[in-house]
Write a protein that holds these residues in place. Sequence first.
Motif, mmCIF file in Angstrom:
data_model
loop_
_atom_site.group_PDB
_atom_site.id
_atom_site.type_symbol
_atom_site.label_atom_id
_atom_site.label_comp_id
_atom_site.label_asym_id
_atom_site.label_seq_id
_atom_site.Cartn_x
_atom_site.Cartn_y
_atom_site.Cartn_z
ATOM 1 N N GLY A 283 -7.328 4.640 8.843
ATOM 2 C CA GLY A 283 -7.061 6.029 8.505
ATOM 3 C C GLY A 283 -6.480 6.821 9.658
ATOM 4 N N TYR A 284 -6.760 6.394 10.888
ATOM 5 C CA TYR A 284 -6.215 7.065 12.061
ATOM 6 C C TYR A 284 -4.922 6.448 12.560
ATOM 7 N N LEU A 285 -4.671 5.221 12.182
ATOM 8 C CA LEU A 285 -3.453 4.552 12.629
ATOM 9 C C LEU A 285 -2.262 4.830 11.716
ATOM 10 N N ALA A 286 -2.535 5.176 10.464
ATOM 11 C CA ALA A 286 -1.466 5.342 9.472
ATOM 12 C C ALA A 286 -1.352 6.791 9.015
ATOM 13 N N THR A 287 -0.157 7.164 8.623
ATOM 14 C CA THR A 287 0.071 8.492 8.051
ATOM 15 C C THR A 287 -0.333 8.480 6.570
ATOM 16 N N GLY A 288 -0.355 9.656 5.974
ATOM 17 C CA GLY A 288 -0.746 9.760 4.573
ATOM 18 C C GLY A 288 0.149 8.964 3.642
ATOM 19 N N ASP A 289 1.455 8.906 3.936
ATOM 20 C CA ASP A 289 2.388 8.178 3.081
ATOM 21 C C ASP A 289 2.291 6.666 3.281
ATOM 22 N N ALA A 290 1.982 6.250 4.480
ATOM 23 C CA ALA A 290 1.984 4.813 4.794
ATOM 24 C C ALA A 290 0.634 4.153 4.637
ATOM 25 N N VAL A 291 -0.426 4.945 4.548
ATOM 26 C CA VAL A 291 -1.770 4.357 4.600
ATOM 27 C C VAL A 291 -2.056 3.417 3.427
ATOM 28 N N ARG A 292 -1.585 3.767 2.227
ATOM 29 C CA ARG A 292 -1.895 2.916 1.074
ATOM 30 C C ARG A 292 -1.254 1.530 1.167
ATOM 31 N N PRO A 293 0.076 1.425 1.398
ATOM 32 C CA PRO A 293 0.640 0.076 1.505
ATOM 33 C C PRO A 293 0.065 -0.726 2.666
ATOM 34 N N ILE A 294 -0.199 -0.074 3.801
ATOM 35 C CA ILE A 294 -0.778 -0.781 4.943
ATOM 36 C C ILE A 294 -2.173 -1.301 4.604
ATOM 37 N N THR A 295 -2.969 -0.442 3.967
ATOM 38 C CA THR A 295 -4.327 -0.846 3.588
ATOM 39 C C THR A 295 -4.298 -1.974 2.570
ATOM 40 N N MET A 296 -3.381 -1.907 1.616
ATOM 41 C CA MET A 296 -3.308 -2.949 0.593
ATOM 42 C C MET A 296 -2.946 -4.297 1.193
ATOM 43 N N ILE A 297 -2.022 -4.301 2.156
ATOM 44 C CA ILE A 297 -1.636 -5.555 2.803
ATOM 45 C C ILE A 297 -2.833 -6.159 3.540
#
Length: 251
Positions: free
Chosen positions: A160-174
């Motif tokens: 949550g601190y490494l990713a922005t609001g737009d990028a957090v979902r795809p990063i988390t899913m991967i």
Amino acid sequence: MTGPLSGALIGLEVTRTVRNKKFMFFSVIYPSVIYLLISGTRNTTDTVPGTDLTMQAFFMVSMASFGALTAVLMGNSERIAKEREKGWVRQLRLTTLPGSGYVLAKIASAAIVTLPCIVVVFVVAASAKHVTFDAWQWAALTGTIWAGSLVFAALGVAIGYLATGDAVRPITMIIYFGLSILGGLWMPTATFPQWLQNISVWLPTHAYAAVGQSIGMGGAPEARDIALLCGYFLLFAGGAARLYRKDTLKA
């Protein structure tokens, strides 16, 4: 170390999560549905290669672990990224709440949600697929899967601190599906090529699944798996606390 402010934050986080009906439904029901779909292709006598653990019991433990991981990882990462963008975290940094208190509050509130995920999978497995264990095994499985989920709750805070609001979902899913599949939550790692097994044994999800499988076979978890989970928890929680202190995002 956490104090009254952290306690109040935990209460607030739990209340917000419980009121999110869609998230609660997805977190609690989704793992049980996946369990029924996967286990439906197996009979009750198939066993995991090299063990006497039935595939039905294996998938029960795996999907309970997967459900706990879903609740704490997906929920924490996206919520924190959004809070950062809205300036809520910046407001918290103006209080006396330390970074460790914020991280522990997030971990604790997320972990509370995992218990119904675990219990529902167990009830479905026992009633629909006739999975049976001794009473101590049921209790030990519940406790260890719940405790192990804290590792991934801490990871969710860090993401949550490494990713922005737009990028957090795809990063988390991967990360979410990568750790789940490679760690052996979707299939036994004994079926992997040897080179992939050599990688898998160092993943936190592999240790997480192995702890539950050891109990399911009537034994105690391996010290190596416990040590790996503790090490990853300290790594993720420490990294998340550091990121909290360094975050400079403006409202």
